[in-house]
Design a protein around this motif. Structure first.
Motif, mmCIF file in Angstrom:
data_model
loop_
_atom_site.group_PDB
_atom_site.id
_atom_site.type_symbol
_atom_site.label_atom_id
_atom_site.label_comp_id
_atom_site.label_asym_id
_atom_site.label_seq_id
_atom_site.Cartn_x
_atom_site.Cartn_y
_atom_site.Cartn_z
ATOM 1 N N ASN A 1 1.238 -1.085 0.194
ATOM 2 C CA ASN A 1 0.481 0.082 -0.042
ATOM 3 C C ASN A 1 0.669 0.989 0.273
ATOM 4 O O ASN A 1 2.731 1.434 0.365
ATOM 5 C CB ASN A 1 -1.118 -0.237 1.137
ATOM 6 N N GLU B 1 -8.478 2.148 3.388
ATOM 7 C CA GLU B 1 -8.018 0.105 3.985
ATOM 8 C C GLU B 1 -9.171 -0.915 2.993
ATOM 9 O O GLU B 1 -9.983 -1.481 3.917
ATOM 10 C CB GLU B 1 -9.159 0.259 5.034
ATOM 11 N N ALA B 2 -9.276 -0.620 2.082
ATOM 12 C CA ALA B 2 -10.540 -1.304 1.117
ATOM 13 C C ALA B 2 -11.891 -1.526 1.421
ATOM 14 O O ALA B 2 -12.752 -2.557 1.954
ATOM 15 C CB ALA B 2 -9.795 -3.312 1.490
ATOM 16 N N ASP B 3 -12.115 -0.612 1.085
ATOM 17 C CA ASP B 3 -13.877 -0.315 1.118
ATOM 18 C C ASP B 3 -14.231 -0.655 -0.138
ATOM 19 O O ASP B 3 -15.173 -0.374 -0.093
ATOM 20 C CB ASP B 3 -14.095 1.059 2.170
#
Lengths: 114, 112
Positions: free
Chosen positions: A50, A100-102
């Motif tokens: 990331n 955060e991977a939403d």
């Protein structure tokens, strides 16, 4: 509407290279951390890398350190993953994800095989 | 960078409630209120169902709820429906890895 569209996957020989791209739209790209997550066939999810909003901080899973490089171009609303020295165990669907991977892209398949 | 521990499979009948556990350590689940849950149907991208332990994103059914006790987080699905059959993954912020987040091992939910 948030959209993430990955591209660049394909078949590559062991030791080869590939560059994945992720085109983002529907949100202020430059305001979010971005991530790459992968999923090997029939296996679970794994965070790969990331990158901070301005690219000043980057983090990698140990198994790809020194081989993969995450980068971004905020002017083009794009995220990248340069993958070098590819191994069979890198075979997976690679997803681009926001923060955060939403939100997730649809994924792009990378197959490392001779 | 060890994955969080989830049961491999959980099953239930339509209308029942099931709970999926996600066990970590004080360096991840137990130390931070940054636990998320994802639902993944076959061939599809994961979908965020719960974030920050117990918050639901807009559009997610209130049949899905999250909680945490100590080093274990839980996802409860109430009023189980056929469409809930999928793989579920937890994720947590972690201070013990070179990456700030770690996923769970994944749980296959089967609706009987």
């Amino acid at each position: 509407e948030v959209q993430l569209v990955e591209s660049g996957g394909g078949l590559v020989q062991p030791g080869g290279s590939l560059r994945l791209s992720c085109a983002a739209s529907g949100f202020t790209f430059s305001s979010y951390w971005m991530s790459w997550v992968r999923q090997a066939p029939g296996k679970g999810l794994e965070w790969v890398a990331n990158i901070k909003q301005d690219g000043s901080e980057k983090y990698y899973v140990d198994s790809v350190k020194g081989r993969f490089t995450i980068s971004r171009d905020n002017a083009k609303n794009s995220l990248y993953l340069q993958m070098n020295s590819l191994r069979a165990e890198d075979t997976a669907v690679y997803y681009c994800a926001r923060d955060e991977a939403d939100y997730w892209g649809q994924g792009t398949l990378v197959t490392v095989s001779s | 960078q060890s994955a969080l521990t989830q049961p491999a499979s959980v099953s239930g009948s339509p209308g029942q409630s099931i709970t999926i556990s996600c066990t970590g350590t004080s360096s991840d689940v137990g130390g931070y209120n940054y636990v998320s849950w994802y639902q993944q149907h076959p061939g599809k991208a994961p979908k965020l169902m719960i974030y920050d332990v117990s918050n639901r994103p807009s559009g997610v059914s209130n049949r899905f709820s999250g909680s945490k006790s100590g080093n274990t987080a839980s996802l409860t699905i109430s009023g189980l429906q056929a469409e809930d059959e999928a793989d579920y993954y937890c994720s947590s912020y972690t201070s013990s890895s070179t990456l700030p987040y770690v996923f769970g091992t994944g749980t296959k939910v089967t609706v009987l």
